[in-house]
Every structure is written in structure tokens, then in C-alpha cells.
Enzyme design. Structure first.
Site, PDB file in Angstrom:
ATOM      1  N   ASP A  88      26.089 -16.176  22.953  1.00 11.35           N
ATOM      2  CA  ASP A  88      25.300 -16.608  24.480  1.00 11.35           C
ATOM      3  C   ASP A  88      24.990 -17.933  23.999  1.00 11.35           C
ATOM      4  OD1 ASP A  88      23.127 -16.022  22.783  1.00 11.35           O
ATOM      5  OD2 ASP A  88      23.336 -13.933  23.579  1.00 11.35           O
ATOM      6  N   LYS A 134      23.952 -17.197  29.925  1.00  8.28           N
ATOM      7  CA  LYS A 134      23.547 -18.577  30.352  1.00  8.28           C
ATOM      8  C   LYS A 134      22.116 -18.730  30.049  1.00  8.28           C
ATOM      9  CE  LYS A 134      25.195 -19.378  34.495  1.00  8.28           C
ATOM     10  NZ  LYS A 134      26.012 -19.511  35.768  1.00  8.28           N
ATOM     11  N   MET A 164      10.134 -17.550  24.505  1.00 12.25           N
ATOM     12  CA  MET A 164      10.300 -17.283  26.001  1.00 12.25           C
ATOM     13  C   MET A 164       8.901 -17.101  26.764  1.00 12.25           C
ATOM     14  SD  MET A 164      12.941 -13.824  25.274  1.00 12.25           S
ATOM     15  CE  MET A 164      11.794 -13.135  23.984  1.00 12.25           C
TER      16      MET A 164
HETATM   17  N1  SAH Z   1      16.917 -14.627  18.150  1.00 11.26           N
HETATM   18  C1  SAH Z   1      16.264 -15.790  18.505  1.00 11.26           C
HETATM   19  C2  SAH Z   1      15.255 -15.611  19.695  1.00 11.26           C
HETATM   20  C3  SAH Z   1      15.830 -15.167  20.912  1.00 11.26           C
HETATM   21  S1  SAH Z   1      14.732 -14.995  22.253  1.00 11.26           S
HETATM   22  C4  SAH Z   1      15.624 -16.579  17.414  1.00 11.26           C
HETATM   23  O1  SAH Z   1      15.732 -15.817  16.214  1.00 11.26           O
HETATM   24  O2  SAH Z   1      15.453 -17.437  17.249  1.00 11.26           O
HETATM   25  C5  SAH Z   1      14.982 -16.828  23.087  1.00 11.26           C
HETATM   26  C6  SAH Z   1      13.854 -17.648  22.841  1.00 11.26           C
HETATM   27  O3  SAH Z   1      13.789 -18.389  21.383  1.00 11.26           O
HETATM   28  C7  SAH Z   1      13.948 -19.113  23.714  1.00 11.26           C
HETATM   29  O4  SAH Z   1      13.261 -18.644  24.901  1.00 11.26           O
HETATM   30  C8  SAH Z   1      12.806 -19.802  23.014  1.00 11.26           C
HETATM   31  O5  SAH Z   1      11.687 -19.547  23.308  1.00 11.26           O
HETATM   32  C9  SAH Z   1      13.261 -19.429  21.630  1.00 11.26           C
HETATM   33  N2  SAH Z   1      14.615 -20.426  20.943  1.00 11.26           N
HETATM   34  C10 SAH Z   1      15.437 -19.829  20.317  1.00 11.26           C
HETATM   35  N3  SAH Z   1      16.190 -21.096  19.971  1.00 11.26           N
HETATM   36  C11 SAH Z   1      15.390 -22.080  20.305  1.00 11.26           C
HETATM   37  C12 SAH Z   1      15.852 -23.650  20.039  1.00 11.26           C
HETATM   38  N4  SAH Z   1      16.687 -24.136  19.433  1.00 11.26           N
HETATM   39  N5  SAH Z   1      14.512 -24.193  20.594  1.00 11.26           N
HETATM   40  C13 SAH Z   1      13.581 -23.650  21.055  1.00 11.26           C
HETATM   41  N6  SAH Z   1      13.499 -22.471  21.447  1.00 11.26           N
HETATM   42  C14 SAH Z   1      14.227 -21.622  20.874  1.00 11.26           C
END
Ligand code: SAH
Length: 503
Positions: free
Chosen positions: A35, A57, A173
Site C-alpha cells: 500500500d 491509496k 493517523m
Molecule cells: N505500520 C506503520 C504505521 C501505519 S499507520 C508504521 O509502523 O510506521 C499510518 C500512519 O503512520 C500515518 O497516518 C502516519 O501517521 C504514520 N506514518 C507512517 N509512515 C510515515 C512517514 N513516512 N511519515 C510520516 N508519518 C508516517
């Protein structure tokens, strides 16, 4: 036969922040389900016939509902396939990896989970914010800014505890819920002056960090148009960013640079751009087509001992020549009594990698430079072999032939790579593209052909970087300005030209 599923964390975005194990899974999979938060550049590592399925998306707007994703993964495995479910960050940190794994368990499908660097860890680090620090925070708390709304007790957020814990708070999020988050923390006793950072697209070349205080966080986020994906950080550790912000300080940080070389050669320049914090956009304009069944080359290799010089003009020429030597069961010693000449530092490096140090590398990396070096040392008894590209400039062959026997053998042809036409058209209209690099005249001509006559003038809105005078002249022949020319005809020098350019 049942397949197997790997639930794999792809890390926060920076291409190199992935585990060896994750890469291994990507390379061996028949299907990759990914994704938007997983860096799609990893898909290049997959097998040629691997099936790619994009299931997401925007964070709140899944292309496929979660149940369907779970089902899809299970079904592919039941077909006997090896499936990698590639997720941004870590699969179990708000990635719903647990739900996917549970279904696999229920269906008795073999699975493994590969942890990844989660965005709160990787993202804060690249924003210059230590997630804990003895003077600031003795714990950290990763919280969803988007809790379930179905009234499950276990999901309720304990605002009072969070407001008083004195650790770094990181909300994922949380952008759409920001007002609620800051108000709750303040009303439960958190100092309204506590620093806040919004880190968007963390660890990527387009990383953007906006800072605020808890009190004005919402207004600042609106004013600065903070959008997901964003990490919201609350805590005094945010202040350390002033000192520890190594990533955004890199010389090419935030610069989008188009690379127009052929696929095999662009990796070198892209790698350097990435290392310096920039974003390389590869639009290969050239494909190398080797001459098949090159009997002429075989014939010359058989009588190599008759030659006194061999001239290589490019890395391609070196690679193709040595592949042929190898095919014919010779090794580098076949060149033991021949002087080896290399035009260009990269060509010399390619020769060195074959175990030979070039005898002559002209200071000026062009054919004229080599001619200057050779003209006084060769005589009519010399014999020079030049394996090279079709349609190469004839200067060298012509001038050297006036002095001695010269044999030119065509070993490859550079042809236009038309696969990237749409990407090229997109790039010239994209305001975020800062630089377009050209490392040879043929990349210029091919790029112009790709975008078409009517679009060429748009290039005058971009900064064009050329590798040297001949390439610059080709650009100018199209009535396009060259913004900067590399001081030496090398990739490093192209990179220097860009990093010296203060915006
Ligand atoms: N599994 C992911 C998180 C998924 S939830 C992890 O471990 O990072 C999705 C949220 O993660 C987004 O809405 C945002 O808040 C955060 N996120 C994930 N990657 C990001 C990035 N490169 N930059 C900023 N926020 C990020």
C-alpha cells in the site's frame, strides 16, 4: 499445495531503511501486496514475473477494505504462491498486521512476520528528534490518533495518563483529529507551551517538518497545510531538532533531480544523489544494444597480440569487450603486452575492476585529450584497436589513422529507450523538479525526441546540468540554456555542480 505469507515491514520510506530479511522476502515472492506507505522502489527488487497488487491509496481511503485484503492474501497463498504483504513501517504498529496474521492462522496457512523500522522510530530520528533523552523524556508513547469508534473499552485513550506521563508522545493517523488531541492533553494538565512537531513523509526526500506548541498546534497545522501521512510529536525533545537535524542538512536534501542515463548506468548517479539526501528520478533515455555474434570482435581478440594499443571510450565498451574475452576463455592477461587507454574516469575505473590499470587516462576526458597524449608517442609501427559504439564521433579514428594502423570494431549501439516517454512528459511539467542532468549528447537528443518538439522550450524552466562542453553544445543546439556545466566530465562533478548551487 499451500504457499506461504510473509508480513513484511518495509520501514518508514528511506530506501535503505529496510531489513535484509524483508528484501529477501521481496526477491523470492510470487505476489506482493502493498500500500501507499511502503516505498514502491522496492518492487524493482522483485522477480520478473512477480504479481504486484496495490491495495491502498490514502490512509482513510483504502482501495480495498481490510477484510478483502485479508482474504486476498490468504487466497493467493492457498493457490500455492509465496506472498509478501509489504507494509510501511512495522506490520504490527497500527498496520492491522495482527488481523491479517490471525486469518492466516485460522486457515492454517504458513506465515512469518518481518519487523520493520516503524515510523515513530525512524521518522523522529530523521527529523532530528531523539525519541527519549535523559533531560527530556524517560519514556515514549505511540498512540493512534484515529481510535475505533465502536465503543470498545480497550480502545479508549487515557488522556489523563498521557498528559501526565512526562514521556514523548507520538500520534499516528492524527492529522484529522488534531484539535481533539491538543484540547484533551491541555485540559488534562499538559503544559500548553509544550513543543509539537509535525513530521510529514518522514525519511523521504520530501520530508517536511513544521513545529508549533500544543496551544497553537491546530492553527499552525491548518495554516501550513499539514497533510497525512504525518507523525505528531509532543514533547520538549522537539527542541533538540535545532542541533540534531542531520537529514535535512544534507547538501541535496529536498532536491528532485532527473537522471537520463541508461538504466545500468543511472544507478551510480542515483545512489550518489540519494546518499546526499536528494531524490533521483530515473528516466533512462538510452538502451545499450550489443552487437550479437560479433565475429569481427572475436577475430580481433584472436590476434590481440599484434596490437600495441587498445582504446576504450566508455564503461560499456569495457564491459562488452571483457565479456567477450571471458566467453572465449581468455582472461586479463590477454592484454599483457598492450598499452590500455581509457577516456574518462569511469572508463578507467571499469578497466580497473577487470584487474588492469589503464596506462593512459587523458587529463581531458574527451577523444581530443587522448589524441594529444598519443600523438607524440605512437609511430607507424603501432597498431591500435578501438572497440566501441556505432555512430561514435570519428575524430579519434581519423586522426590516429594518419599516424598508424587503426582498427575500429563496433561492439554496441546506443538506441533510444522509448519506455519512459510518459514519465518524461510528466517531469517537464512538474514544478517540483529542480534539475535535469545530461551525461552525454545522446541522452540530450533522445530526451528531446521523447518529449517532442513542441515541449522542448519547457526545459528552459528547469535547471539543466551538463557533463561537459560537447553535451552543453548539444543542449544549446535545441535553444535550451545550460544552467551549469560540470567542471570535470564525471558523475561526481555533476553532483558537485548541483550541491554547490545555493537556491
Ligand atoms: N505500520 C506503520 C504505521 C501505519 S499507520 C508504521 O509502523 O510506521 C499510518 C500512519 O503512520 C500515518 O497516518 C502516519 O501517521 C504514520 N506514518 C507512517 N509512515 C510515515 C512517514 N513516512 N511519515 C510520516 N508519518 C508516517
Amino acid at each position: 499445495m499451500k504457499g506461504k505469507v510473509y508480513l513484511v515491514g518495509a520501514g518508514p520510506g528511506d530506501y535503505k531503511l529496510i531489513t535484509l530479511k524483508a528484501l529477501e522476502c521481496i526477491r523470492k515472492s510470487d505476489v506482493i501486496v502493498y500500500d501507499r506507505l511502503a516505498n514502491i522502489d522496492y518492487l524493482k527488487e522483485a522477480k520478473e514475473d512477480c504479481e504486484f497488487i496495490n491495495v491502498g491509496k490514502a490512509s482513510s481511503n483504502h482501495l480495498l477494505p481490510q477484510d478483502d485484503i485479508n482474504r486476498l492474501i490468504a487466497d493467493k497463498a492457498l493457490e500455492g504462491k509465496i506472498v509478501t504483504r509489504l507494509k510501511g513501517g512495522d506490520p504490527y504498529v497500527f498496520g492491522r498486521g495482527g488481523e491479517e496474521a490471525e486469518l492466516l492462522y485460522d486457515e492454517n496457512i504458513d506465515f512469518e512476520v518481518v519487523p520493520g523500522i516503524t515510523s515513530p522510530i525512524g521518522g523522529l530520528c530523521y527529523a532530528g528528534i531523539p525519541i527519549t533523552h535523559r533531560d527530556h523524556a524517560s519514556s515514549f508513547h505511540v498512540v493512534t490518533g484515529h481510535p475505533r469508534k465502536d465503543g470498545k473499552e480497550t480502545q479508549a485513550i487515557n488522556w489523563n495518563a498521557l498528559a501526565n506521563v512526562k514521556g514523548t508522545l507520538i500520534f499516528l493517523m492524527g492529522v484529522s483529529n488534531l484539535k481533539h488531541i491538543s484540547e484533551n492533553l491541555i485540559s488534562e494538565g499538559k503544559d500548553k507551551n509544550t513543543p509539537v512537531a509535525f513530521i510529514s513523509w518522514a525519511t523521504r526526500p520530501n520530508q517536511r517538518v513544521v513545529t508549533a506548541t500544543l496551544e497553537n498546534a491546530y492553527d499552525v497545522a491548518i495554516r501550513k497545510n499539514v497533510q497525512p501521512p504525518t507523525l505528531i510529536v509532543v514533547g520538549t525533545v522537539v527542541n533538540l531538532r535545532e542541533k540534531l537535524n542531520f537529514f535535512e542538512e544534507k547538501p541535496l536534501f529536498g532536491k528532485n533531480i532527473v537522471v537520463t542515463r541508461c538504466r545500468t548506468q543511472s544507478s551510480l548517479i542515483s545512489e550518489k544523489i540519494r546518499d546526499m539526501g536528494g531524490n533521483p528520478i530515473e528516466i533512462p533515455t538510452i538502451k545499450i544494444q550489443r552487437v550479437q555474434e560479433n565475429h569481427e570482435l572475436e577475430f580481433e581478440i584472436e590476434r590481440l597480440k599484434e596490437y600495441t594499443y587498445i582504446v576504450f571510450n566508455s564503461k560499456n565498451a569495457v564491459d562488452i569487450f571483457f565479456d567477450k574475452l571471458n566467453d572465449m576463455n581468455f582472461d586479463a592477461r590477454a592484454l599483457s603486452n598492450i598499452k590500455v587507454c581509457a577516456v574518462g574516469a569511469e572508463t578507467a575505473k571499469a578497466i580497473k575492476s577487470k584487474g588492469i590499470i589503464a596506462d593512459i587516462v587523458p587529463k581531458k576526458y574527451v577523444s581530443e585529450g587522448l589524441y594529444e597524449e598519443l600523438k607524440d608517442i605512437i609511430n607507424e609501427n603501432d597498431k591500435i584497436l578501438i572497440p566501441r559504439a556505432k555512430n561514435a564521433r570519428d575524430f579519434l579514428v581519423k586522426k590516429l589513422s594518419e599516424k598508424c594502423y587503426v582498427k575500429e570494431v563496433i561492439t554496441y549501439e546506443s538506441v533510444i529507450d522509448t519506455n519512459n516517454k510518459n514519465l518524461a512528459l510528466k517531469v517537464i511539467d512538474d514544478e517540483d523538479i529542480d534539475y535535469i542532468t545530461f551525461a552525454s549528447s545522446s541522452t540530450v537528443k533522445n530526451f528531446m525526441q521523447l518529449i517532442g518538439k513542441d515541449n522542448i522550450q519547457k526545459l528552459n524552466n528547469k535547471k539543466i546540468i551538463s557533463i561537459g562542453p560537447i553535451t552543453s553544445k548539444t543542449v544549446e543546439d535545441f535553444e535550451v540554456k545550460v544552467y551549469k556545466e560540470a567542471k570535470e566530465a564525471t558523475i561526481d562533478s555533476i553532483i558537485d555542480a548541483i550541491s554547490d548551487d545555493k537556491k
